[in-house]
Design a protein around this motif. Structure first.
Motif, short mmCIF file in Angstrom:
data_model
loop_
_atom_site.label_atom_id
_atom_site.label_comp_id
_atom_site.label_asym_id
_atom_site.label_seq_id
_atom_site.Cartn_x
_atom_site.Cartn_y
_atom_site.Cartn_z
N GLY A 1 -5.74 -0.36 -0.92
CA GLY A 1 -4.88 0.30 -1.91
C GLY A 1 -4.87 1.78 -1.70
N CYS B 1 0.84 -1.19 0.00
CA CYS B 1 0.00 0.00 0.00
C CYS B 1 0.88 1.25 0.00
CB CYS B 1 -0.92 0.00 1.21
SG CYS B 1 -1.97 1.46 1.33
N THR C 1 -1.88 0.44 -4.39
CA THR C 1 -0.68 -0.36 -4.19
C THR C 1 0.38 -0.02 -5.24
OG1 THR C 1 -1.58 -2.14 -5.54
CG2 THR C 1 -1.93 -2.29 -3.15
#
Length: 186
Positions: A150, A15, A152
């Motif tokens: 996310g 992330c 990501t």
């Protein structure tokens, strides 16, 4: 010619949400040293706008901040900042410059003109520059967190796997690890 170094905070699950990292004195000092090693900063428009909305205020003393954070802000204020954008042309933050047109040519010209190297701090822009083969090094601060969401790193994908050589891995007191990789040329 200077190197293009991609640097970002990320969690163990990849992330890159800027609110998921640990922002303490030690991590700000790490990024200040990293910025000191490079001649210029490079961002995409979205990251630039996020940065310009906060860091100049810290540098001017309008926002309460610890010493390492204030040092980062002051040095960032003085650093040349380059922005890739096809929609914005006006930049009021000190030392900001626009890169337009052919992305490969523009970034290569910036690398050629910056012997101390360029520090890239935008995930979306990094994916595009990696597709073009322009990133030379990666300096990630991997935080001891699993975000479970996310955005990501490289979520838009790459055409093929990148092989990297580990240069160093340095643990920080907060549990994050500063990872330094160099791209191997196949």
């Amino acid at each position: 010619m200077g190197l293009l170094t991609f640097s970002l905070n990320l969690t163990l699950d990849g992330c890159v949400d800027h609110e998921e990292g640990i922002a303490d004195e030690e991590t700000h000092a790490f990024f200040t040293r990293l910025m000191d090693e490079h001649g210029a900063m490079l961002w995409g428009r979205v990251t630039y706008e996020m940065m310009e909305g906060y860091w100049p205020r810290v540098a001017r003393g309008e926002v309460e901040a610890p010493p390492a954070t204030r040092e980062w802000a002051a040095k960032l204020e003085a650093k040349p900042k380059y922005v890739v954008s096809s929609t914005r042309t006006d930049f009021t933050w000190a030392h900001s410059h626009l890169i337009t047109g052919d992305l490969r040519a523009g970034i290569q010209a910036l690398k050629d003109a910056t012997p101390d190297g360029v520090l890239l701090g935008s995930g979306t822009l990094a994916a595009e520059l990696d597709r073009l083969g322009l990133i030379d090094e990666y300096r990630f601060l991997v935080h001891a967190r699993i975000a479970g969401h996310g955005p990501t790193l490289y979520q838009s994908g790459l055409p093929r796997t990148r092989r990297l050589e580990l240069i160093s891995a340095i643990p920080l007191r907060c549990g994050a690890v500063a990872m330094h990789y160099r791209r191997t040329r196949d």
